[in-house]
Design a protein around this motif. Structure first.
Motif, PDB file in Angstrom:
ATOM      1  N   UNK A 261       8.429  11.307  -5.899  1.00  0.00           N
ATOM      2  CA  UNK A 261       8.192  10.615  -7.162  1.00  0.00           C
ATOM      3  C   UNK A 261       9.459   9.925  -7.672  1.00  0.00           C
ATOM      4  N   UNK A 262      10.277   9.488  -6.736  1.00  0.00           N
ATOM      5  CA  UNK A 262      11.509   8.772  -7.079  1.00  0.00           C
ATOM      6  C   UNK A 262      11.205   7.275  -7.040  1.00  0.00           C
ATOM      7  N   UNK A 263      10.705   6.763  -8.157  1.00  0.00           N
ATOM      8  CA  UNK A 263      10.280   5.367  -8.201  1.00  0.00           C
ATOM      9  C   UNK A 263      11.456   4.410  -8.072  1.00  0.00           C
ATOM     10  N   UNK A 335      -4.199   2.231   0.786  1.00  0.00           N
ATOM     11  CA  UNK A 335      -5.449   1.557   1.152  1.00  0.00           C
ATOM     12  C   UNK A 335      -5.888   0.587   0.056  1.00  0.00           C
ATOM     13  N   UNK A 336      -5.660   0.977  -1.183  1.00  0.00           N
ATOM     14  CA  UNK A 336      -5.990   0.085  -2.290  1.00  0.00           C
ATOM     15  C   UNK A 336      -5.129  -1.171  -2.246  1.00  0.00           C
ATOM     16  N   UNK A 337      -3.846  -0.998  -1.923  1.00  0.00           N
ATOM     17  CA  UNK A 337      -2.942  -2.147  -1.822  1.00  0.00           C
ATOM     18  C   UNK A 337      -3.380  -3.085  -0.708  1.00  0.00           C
ATOM     19  N   UNK A 338      -3.786  -2.522   0.438  1.00  0.00           N
ATOM     20  CA  UNK A 338      -4.228  -3.361   1.550  1.00  0.00           C
ATOM     21  C   UNK A 338      -5.505  -4.119   1.195  1.00  0.00           C
ATOM     22  N   UNK A 351       2.386  -3.654  -3.387  1.00  0.00           N
ATOM     23  CA  UNK A 351       3.155  -2.493  -2.947  1.00  0.00           C
ATOM     24  C   UNK A 351       4.008  -1.932  -4.081  1.00  0.00           C
ATOM     25  N   UNK A 352       4.378  -2.772  -5.038  1.00  0.00           N
ATOM     26  CA  UNK A 352       5.082  -2.274  -6.216  1.00  0.00           C
ATOM     27  C   UNK A 352       4.206  -1.286  -6.969  1.00  0.00           C
ATOM     28  N   UNK A 353       2.916  -1.590  -7.042  1.00  0.00           N
ATOM     29  CA  UNK A 353       1.985  -0.686  -7.713  1.00  0.00           C
ATOM     30  C   UNK A 353       1.891   0.652  -6.981  1.00  0.00           C
ATOM     31  N   UNK A 354       2.048   0.619  -5.649  1.00  0.00           N
ATOM     32  CA  UNK A 354       2.024   1.864  -4.873  1.00  0.00           C
ATOM     33  C   UNK A 354       3.172   2.768  -5.298  1.00  0.00           C
ATOM     34  N   UNK A 356       4.203   3.263  -8.123  1.00  0.00           N
ATOM     35  CA  UNK A 356       3.838   3.971  -9.355  1.00  0.00           C
ATOM     36  C   UNK A 356       2.594   4.828  -9.167  1.00  0.00           C
ATOM     37  N   UNK A 357       1.598   4.284  -8.470  1.00  0.00           N
ATOM     38  CA  UNK A 357       0.324   5.002  -8.380  1.00  0.00           C
ATOM     39  C   UNK A 357       0.276   5.969  -7.219  1.00  0.00           C
ATOM     40  N   UNK A 358       1.074   5.746  -6.181  1.00  0.00           N
ATOM     41  CA  UNK A 358       0.989   6.589  -4.995  1.00  0.00           C
ATOM     42  C   UNK A 358       1.557   7.964  -5.193  1.00  0.00           C
ATOM     43  N   UNK A 359       2.353   8.165  -6.251  1.00  0.00           N
ATOM     44  CA  UNK A 359       3.005   9.456  -6.423  1.00  0.00           C
ATOM     45  C   UNK A 359       2.761  10.033  -7.803  1.00  0.00           C
ATOM     46  N   UNK A 360       1.569   9.765  -8.347  1.00  0.00           N
ATOM     47  CA  UNK A 360       1.321  10.210  -9.706  1.00  0.00           C
ATOM     48  C   UNK A 360       1.059  11.697  -9.816  1.00  0.00           C
ATOM     49  N   UNK A 361       0.541  12.324  -8.770  1.00  0.00           N
ATOM     50  CA  UNK A 361       0.260  13.750  -8.871  1.00  0.00           C
ATOM     51  C   UNK A 361       1.546  14.508  -9.178  1.00  0.00           C
TER      52      UNK A 361
END
Length: 504
Positions: A261-263, A335-338, A351-354, A356-361
């Motif tokens: 989670x190191x954005x 997969x959402x980004x693709x 991919x910028x959104x990834x 933020x969203x890829x590590x929200x848990x």
């Protein structure tokens, strides 16, 4: 007079069953069929591209018509074998269904089948990419497969078996070709490199094999492409440059930073790639392949991992300090980004959104599995309510928490069904409910301004009404405390998000 150079994949195409790489099970069955003269009238070869389907079909065609064959392999020296190799025989017809997919072409084929072989025992028809045939063409082919003349043999090849009608499949002897193992590809292209006197490093060999995705033909083509540059030695750096690949280290750093989670770090990696001219779409594919291996390692299937010794050790180490839920969370965001790529969204932005969203848990690493090698995760305190919101009648804290935690997830899912980008922005927002309004604290000015646009604000307010059953005014504020990348890290964030720094 200049002579056209023969492509390496054609020059080193297997000429008999023993030269076929990585398809032992298929070859074993065909060898026995040829040896015992138990040839079927129709075969169906399915599998990924570049795994040898057409090559094996041609070997089978030569073997059944070889004049001097004593076992299962064609001799390669008789008139029939030489004619087949040089494409001079009328008894071996290879048809590309991608460009000959209509009913007229199949009708023409049916007419040719009626004529006996001109110089061989069998007339062999190879139909490549057979799944491209039209419905009418398949129906015409079906009749031929049901009642073929005794001298005709069909070999159908496809990379998409699910598109071939079951009526066709049921009338053929089916053989499934598998992806070729990385070690087998490395061994084969090293053999070719030595014969062609091409100097290549071990790391470059492994990178070429890995990039081929189990297709030997693709690996040989890449070797041919890079060798044509005329370098004294092919290195890993050369392969990365020619193929536009991101170094394994870069992929590892990006995934590690997402899991931690190191954005800041993940954005920095993305920024460096973008500024360096790397293809972000290709990089995304590399990340996807890495995550696939990481899932395999996390599941404990270590014997199925492919890569260099160093890469496998890194995967084992990262898998040992990561939760499966964390890997899946990032995979879903990827997969959402693709999907957004195909919708025309700028790849860097997607991919910028990834990041933020890829590590929200809240927990992507597993503390019980040992210390993580990724940066320490520092909990971020919930920002204080910004004065800009000016709430009139705030509810009690327990009521606010109950309402937010109980329905916010459902609200996000509703937004996602309408607009993926707005959903990504809202996932990093911190909501605070009042009686008639909801204040959304954003980590970036860019996010805040997008949600303040009338169309986006209206969508959010309409969805809030649907989910919560009452109207809310949406108030957007900046979280001065920061989240992920600090707000004052403007040079990095602005370059990634496509903006510029403006002094106010």
């Amino acid at each position: 007079m200049d002579v056209v150079k023969i492509a390496l994949y054609r020059k080193y195409r297997p000429e008999n069953f023993d030269q076929v790489v990585g398809q032992e099970q298929v070859v074993r069955v065909l060898k026995n069929a040829v040896k015992e003269n138990l040839i079927s009238h129709a075969y169906l070869f399915s599998g990924p591209r570049g795994t040898g389907k057409t090559s094996v079909a041609r070997i089978l065609a030569k073997a059944v018509n070889c004049e001097k064959r004593t076992g299962y392999n064609p001799c390669g020296k008789c008139t029939s074998c030489i004619s087949a190799k040089e494409n001079k025989t009328m008894d071996l017809l290879e048809i590309d269904a991608a460009s000959n997919r209509g009913i007229d072409e199949i009708r023409d084929l049916r007419e040719k089948i009626k004529f006996a072989p001109s110089e061989s025992q069998f007339k062999v028809f190879i139909i490549d990419e057979v799944h491209m045939l039209t419905k009418e063409a398949f129906n015409a082919l079906l009749k031929t497969l049901e009642e073929p003349p005794g001298h005709a043999i069909f070999v159908l090849a496809t990379t998409e078996i699910h598109k071939v009608p079951n009526t066709i499949i049921s009338r053929c002897q089916r053989h499934d070709f598998k992806r070729i193992r990385m070690s087998e590809i490395v061994s084969k292209i090293l053999e070719i490199a030595k014969k062609e006197k091409i100097k290549i490093s071990d790391e470059a060999l492994e990178m070429i094999a890995e990039s081929s995705e189990g297709g030997l033909r693709d690996a040989i083509s890449v070797l041919d492409q890079i060798a044509s540059v005329g370098l004294e030695e092919i290195t890993a750096e050369t392969v990365e440059e020619v193929l536009g690949l991101a170094p394994h280290k870069t992929v590892y750093e990006f995934v590690s930073s997402l899991l931690a989670q190191d954005q800041s770090k993940s954005l920095a990696v993305l920024d460096s790639l973008s500024r360096g001219g790397s293809d972000v779409v290709v990089f995304t594919k590399s990340v996807q392949e890495f995550l696939t291996k990481l899932i395999t390692a996390r599941a404990g299937n270590l014997d199925n991992l492919e890569g260099t010794k160093e890469q496998i050790e890194e995967l084992k180490l990262l898998a040992g300090t990561t939760t499966m839920e964390g890997i899946v969370s990032i995979s879903e965001a990827l997969m959402e980004a693709q999907g957004n790529f195909r919708s025309g969204v700028e790849p860097v932005f997607a991919m910028t959104m990834v990041c933020f969203t890829g590590s929200e848990k809240t927990s992507l690493t597993d503390p019980e599995l040992g210390p993580s090698t990724t940066p320490e995760i520092v909990p971020v305190a919930k920002p204080e309510k910004n004065p800009e919101a000016d709430p009139k009648k705030p509810q009690k804290k327990d009521e606010i928490d109950k309402r937010t935690n109980g329905q916010w997830h459902h609200f996000l899912m509703e937004i996602k069904s309408k607009n993926n980008t707005i959903h990504a922005f809202l996932r990093v927002a911190v909501p605070v409910f009042d009686e008639k309004s909801v204040t959304l604290s954003f980590p970036y000015k860019f996010h805040k301004e997008r949600l303040e646009e009338s169309r986006n604000r209206r969508m959010v307010e309409e969805t809030l009404l649907k989910v919560y059953g009452q109207p809310y005014e949406v108030i957007c504020v900046l979280d001065s405390g920061g989240r992920g990348v600090k707000l004052d890290d403007t040079s990095n964030a602005a370059s990634i998000l496509g903006g510029e720094v403006v002094e106010e």
